[in-house]
Design a protein around this motif. Structure first.
Motif, PDB file in Angstrom:
ATOM      1  N   THR A  87     -28.815  31.598  58.811  1.00 45.45           N
ATOM      2  CA  THR A  87     -28.092  31.916  60.036  1.00 45.45           C
ATOM      3  C   THR A  87     -26.941  30.943  60.206  1.00 45.45           C
ATOM      4  OG1 THR A  87     -29.571  30.569  61.391  1.00 45.45           O
ATOM      5  CG2 THR A  87     -30.100  32.911  61.223  1.00 45.45           C
ATOM      6  N   GLY A 137     -17.886  45.805  56.419  1.00 46.28           N
ATOM      7  CA  GLY A 137     -18.695  45.090  57.399  1.00 46.28           C
ATOM      8  C   GLY A 137     -18.025  44.998  58.751  1.00 46.28           C
ATOM      9  N   THR A 138     -18.810  45.138  59.807  1.00 44.53           N
ATOM     10  CA  THR A 138     -18.275  45.042  61.163  1.00 44.53           C
ATOM     11  C   THR A 138     -19.045  44.028  61.997  1.00 44.53           C
ATOM     12  OG1 THR A 138     -19.684  46.865  61.887  1.00 44.53           O
ATOM     13  CG2 THR A 138     -17.442  47.434  61.162  1.00 44.53           C
ATOM     14  N   THR A 139     -19.957  43.271  61.369  1.00 39.73           N
ATOM     15  CA  THR A 139     -20.728  42.284  62.102  1.00 39.73           C
ATOM     16  C   THR A 139     -19.808  41.150  62.542  1.00 39.73           C
ATOM     17  OG1 THR A 139     -22.652  42.786  60.726  1.00 39.73           O
ATOM     18  CG2 THR A 139     -22.717  40.736  61.973  1.00 39.73           C
ATOM     19  N   PRO A 140     -19.823  40.813  63.838  1.00 38.36           N
ATOM     20  CA  PRO A 140     -18.943  39.723  64.293  1.00 38.36           C
ATOM     21  C   PRO A 140     -19.495  38.367  63.853  1.00 38.36           C
ATOM     22  CG  PRO A 140     -20.266  40.529  66.118  1.00 38.36           C
ATOM     23  CD  PRO A 140     -20.562  41.419  64.934  1.00 38.36           C
ATOM     24  N   LEU A 141     -18.591  37.452  63.560  1.00 36.02           N
ATOM     25  CA  LEU A 141     -18.976  36.092  63.218  1.00 36.02           C
ATOM     26  C   LEU A 141     -19.303  35.347  64.506  1.00 36.02           C
ATOM     27  CD1 LEU A 141     -19.352  33.824  61.185  1.00 36.02           C
ATOM     28  CD2 LEU A 141     -16.898  33.381  61.328  1.00 36.02           C
ATOM     29  N   GLN A 142     -20.545  34.870  64.606  1.00 40.19           N
ATOM     30  CA  GLN A 142     -20.967  34.108  65.770  1.00 40.19           C
ATOM     31  C   GLN A 142     -22.114  33.198  65.370  1.00 40.19           C
ATOM     32  OE1 GLN A 142     -22.011  37.193  68.537  1.00 40.19           O
ATOM     33  NE2 GLN A 142     -23.978  37.608  67.598  1.00 40.19           N
ATOM     34  N   ALA A 199     -25.589  34.312  63.719  1.00 38.15           N
ATOM     35  CA  ALA A 199     -25.458  35.545  62.931  1.00 38.15           C
ATOM     36  C   ALA A 199     -26.188  35.389  61.600  1.00 38.15           C
ATOM     37  CB  ALA A 199     -23.990  35.863  62.686  1.00 38.15           C
ATOM     38  N   THR A 226     -22.267  36.076  53.044  1.00 42.46           N
ATOM     39  CA  THR A 226     -21.838  37.382  53.538  1.00 42.46           C
ATOM     40  C   THR A 226     -22.653  37.692  54.791  1.00 42.46           C
ATOM     41  OG1 THR A 226     -21.483  38.095  51.251  1.00 42.46           O
ATOM     42  CG2 THR A 226     -21.549  39.816  52.946  1.00 42.46           C
ATOM     43  N   LEU A 227     -21.993  38.140  55.834  1.00 43.92           N
ATOM     44  CA  LEU A 227     -22.697  38.564  57.048  1.00 43.92           C
ATOM     45  C   LEU A 227     -23.551  39.783  56.748  1.00 43.92           C
ATOM     46  CD1 LEU A 227     -19.734  38.168  59.535  1.00 43.92           C
ATOM     47  CD2 LEU A 227     -21.866  36.878  59.626  1.00 43.92           C
ATOM     48  N   VAL A 228     -24.751  39.831  57.303  1.00 39.28           N
ATOM     49  CA  VAL A 228     -25.635  40.991  57.081  1.00 39.28           C
ATOM     50  C   VAL A 228     -25.858  41.748  58.359  1.00 39.28           C
ATOM     51  CG1 VAL A 228     -26.787  40.067  55.064  1.00 39.28           C
ATOM     52  CG2 VAL A 228     -27.722  39.575  57.297  1.00 39.28           C
TER      53      VAL A 228
END
Length: 139
Positions: free
Chosen positions: A66, A110-115, A118, A137-139
């Motif tokens: 995370t 991908g459309t997951t926001p970086l926060q 995450a 890579t964001l999942v």
């Protein structure tokens, strides 16, 4: 013109860390695990910070983590960072309890926001200089 000279980088390929770098070159993310108490540790070091044992095992990370923090580099004073800027560097809390630093790679579509918090997946990639490094890579 301002010409700032940076201090030399510390040696990263110490004998204690060489298995980490060898693992990256083989496409594997390895960290130390204490052979006495089982504590995972990264950055590599000769002694377990929990029980002070001197014999680590090297184990692969499962790759789940995370986001703890991130920064975006728009310019760099590092001569060997020749890849296109900006880049996003993440600090990631891995499932095994260690923290890794690596570059965010865009996920296709991908459309997951970086926060903070995450979910990310770690793997091994190469920078513009050809050196193997952790990437996320964001999942």
């Amino acid at each position: 013109m301002n010409t700032t000279t940076l201090p030399p980088m510390p040696a990263l390929r110490t004998p204690d860390a060489q298995p980490y770098w060898d693992g990256l070159e083989q496409g594997r993310l390895l960290v130390q695990r204490c052979s006495a108490c089982g504590t995972h540790r990264h950055y590599p070091r000769p002694m377990c910070p929990v029980c002070h044992a001197l014999e680590p095992d090297w184990v692969p990370l499962q790759g789940d983590g995370t986001v703890h923090s991130w920064t975006v580099l728009h310019q760099s004073g590092l001569a060997d960072l020749v890849q296109p800027l900006p880049i996003t560097l993440l600090t990631v809390d891995m499932a095994e309890g260690v923290r890794l630093l690596g570059q965010l790679q865009p996920a296709p579509g991908g459309t997951t926001p970086l926060q903070v918090g995450a979910a990310v997946r770690a793997s091994v990639g190469t920078g513009a200089t050809g050196v193997a490094q952790p990437v996320f890579t964001l999942v």
